[in-house]
Design a protein around this motif. Structure first.
Motif, PDB file in Angstrom:
ATOM      1  N   SER A  37     -37.233  -0.242  32.505  1.00  0.00           N
ATOM      2  CA  SER A  37     -38.796  -0.510  32.385  1.00  0.00           C
ATOM      3  C   SER A  37     -39.602  -0.014  33.376  1.00  0.00           C
ATOM      4  N   LEU A  38     -38.788   0.881  34.422  1.00  0.00           N
ATOM      5  CA  LEU A  38     -39.286   1.450  35.571  1.00  0.00           C
ATOM      6  C   LEU A  38     -39.740   2.938  35.292  1.00  0.00           C
ATOM      7  N   GLU A  51     -37.657   9.562  45.914  1.00  0.00           N
ATOM      8  CA  GLU A  51     -37.665   8.974  44.432  1.00  0.00           C
ATOM      9  C   GLU A  51     -38.418   7.761  44.539  1.00  0.00           C
ATOM     10  N   ILE A  52     -39.339   8.010  43.869  1.00  0.00           N
ATOM     11  CA  ILE A  52     -40.438   6.701  43.706  1.00  0.00           C
ATOM     12  C   ILE A  52     -40.458   5.872  42.299  1.00  0.00           C
ATOM     13  N   ARG A  53     -40.127   4.671  42.364  1.00  0.00           N
ATOM     14  CA  ARG A  53     -40.177   3.836  41.179  1.00  0.00           C
ATOM     15  C   ARG A  53     -41.274   3.108  40.874  1.00  0.00           C
ATOM     16  N   PHE A  54     -42.057   3.253  39.791  1.00  0.00           N
ATOM     17  CA  PHE A  54     -43.158   2.373  39.640  1.00  0.00           C
ATOM     18  C   PHE A  54     -42.848   1.308  38.554  1.00  0.00           C
ATOM     19  N   ASP A  55     -43.647   0.049  38.673  1.00  0.00           N
ATOM     20  CA  ASP A  55     -43.105  -0.854  37.627  1.00  0.00           C
ATOM     21  C   ASP A  55     -44.251  -1.307  36.716  1.00  0.00           C
ATOM     22  N   VAL A  62     -45.557   0.299  43.148  1.00  0.00           N
ATOM     23  CA  VAL A  62     -44.309   0.648  43.487  1.00  0.00           C
ATOM     24  C   VAL A  62     -43.385  -0.199  43.819  1.00  0.00           C
ATOM     25  N   ARG A  63     -42.330  -0.281  43.077  1.00  0.00           N
ATOM     26  CA  ARG A  63     -41.096  -1.207  43.063  1.00  0.00           C
ATOM     27  C   ARG A  63     -40.115  -0.959  44.366  1.00  0.00           C
ATOM     28  N   SER A  64     -39.875   0.626  44.512  1.00  0.00           N
ATOM     29  CA  SER A  64     -39.136   1.089  45.574  1.00  0.00           C
ATOM     30  C   SER A  64     -39.089   2.506  45.886  1.00  0.00           C
ATOM     31  N   VAL A  65     -38.960   2.982  46.909  1.00  0.00           N
ATOM     32  CA  VAL A  65     -38.989   4.116  47.514  1.00  0.00           C
ATOM     33  C   VAL A  65     -37.965   4.714  48.193  1.00  0.00           C
ATOM     34  N   THR A  66     -37.092   5.722  47.830  1.00  0.00           N
ATOM     35  CA  THR A  66     -36.072   6.153  48.527  1.00  0.00           C
ATOM     36  C   THR A  66     -36.525   7.729  49.113  1.00  0.00           C
ATOM     37  N   PHE A  67     -36.135   7.705  50.459  1.00  0.00           N
ATOM     38  CA  PHE A  67     -36.164   8.761  51.063  1.00  0.00           C
ATOM     39  C   PHE A  67     -35.142   9.541  51.792  1.00  0.00           C
ATOM     40  N   GLU A  84     -40.275  -9.086  45.772  1.00  0.00           N
ATOM     41  CA  GLU A  84     -41.354 -10.202  45.143  1.00  0.00           C
ATOM     42  C   GLU A  84     -42.788  -9.658  45.305  1.00  0.00           C
ATOM     43  N   PHE A  85     -43.396  -9.864  43.901  1.00  0.00           N
ATOM     44  CA  PHE A  85     -44.960  -9.388  44.216  1.00  0.00           C
ATOM     45  C   PHE A  85     -45.690 -10.757  43.999  1.00  0.00           C
ATOM     46  N   ARG A  86     -46.879 -10.948  44.427  1.00  0.00           N
ATOM     47  CA  ARG A  86     -47.845 -12.101  44.398  1.00  0.00           C
ATOM     48  C   ARG A  86     -49.047 -11.351  43.377  1.00  0.00           C
ATOM     49  N   GLU A  87     -49.182 -12.037  42.593  1.00  0.00           N
ATOM     50  CA  GLU A  87     -50.738 -11.888  41.867  1.00  0.00           C
ATOM     51  C   GLU A  87     -51.787 -12.539  42.504  1.00  0.00           C
TER      52      GLU A  87
END
Length: 229
Positions: A37-38, A51-55, A62-67, A84-87
């Motif tokens: 889904s990313l 590498e940037i992963r969008f959700d 952004v769900r994660s970033v790898t550098f 975890e995300f909060r709405e």
């Protein structure tokens, strides 16, 4: 905090920048793909590879970033992932739990966990938040006027405060001491600016005007000599 929440990225100039600034800088897009889904964006610039992963399920946060970066023999890798995300508001999400894993030359360092609470987004900020408050009786030293006076909590000058003659007033014009590299004491020269410095343009204009007058006088002298001869 902006960096921890994955809202800024390591840019080609070595500074942390927004996504817009990252993409506006010099870079190479290596790949854009879907991973489940990313949405994954892979790009490289002079500092390394990201590498940037969008959700999409959290409004494309952004769900994660790898550098990965560094020189041969000193490779570093960092993975920052939102657990975890909060709405906060309807449709507005913000990271509440982030884990950061770093490694150097393949050797992992202790991971870091960041928890973010009490998040408020897009709320009006009262103007009082931008107003500086002073403890009543705070003394201000005006080195231009050479006076010391007290202010109230709003920074307004107390008209009844003493201006001169006190020991603090004398201390205002004393030269502070300092320690030089040898450890011996010394004095630091001071001066008070009494007028604004002039622009270099002013001096250039005056110089050009003077030169023009001198050239005109010289031309008149030569012209008269030529007529007499």
């Amino acid at each position: 905090m902006w960096q921890a929440a994955l809202l800024s990225f390591y840019g080609s100039n070595g500074a942390w920048v927004s996504l817009d600034e990252l993409l506006a800088g010099k870079h190479t897009v290596d790949d854009v793909r879907r991973d489940g889904s990313l949405v994954v964006l892979s790009l490289s610039h002079s500092q390394g590879h990201l590498e940037i992963r969008f959700d999409p399920t959290v409004n494309y946060c952004v769900r994660s970033v790898t550098f990965e970066g560094g020189q041969p023999g000193s490779k570093s890798r960092s993975l920052s992932a939102v657990k975890e995300f909060r709405e906060i508001n309807p449709g507005v999400f913000f990271p509440s739990l982030i884990e950061i894993e770093d490694s150097f030359n393949g050797v992992a360092k202790p991971s870091t966990v960041i928890k973010i609470d009490n998040v408020k987004i897009n709320q009006a900020i009262d103007q009082s938040a931008f107003r500086i408050r002073y403890p009543a009786g705070t003394k201000v030293a005006d080195e231009i006027a050479g006076v010391i006076y007290s202010v109230d909590q709003n920074g307004v000058k107390d008209q009844n405060s003493a201006k001169t003659d006190g020991p603090e007033q004398k201390a205002l014009v004393q030269t502070p001491s300092f320690q030089d590299s040898s450890g011996s004491g010394g004095s630091l020269p001071q001066s008070v600016t009494t007028e604004e410095p002039r622009s270099y343009t002013t001096y250039i204009a005056v110089g050009c005007g003077t030169l023009a007058v001198m050239m005109a006088i010289l031309w008149l002298i030569l012209h008269r000599r030529a007529r007499k001869s």
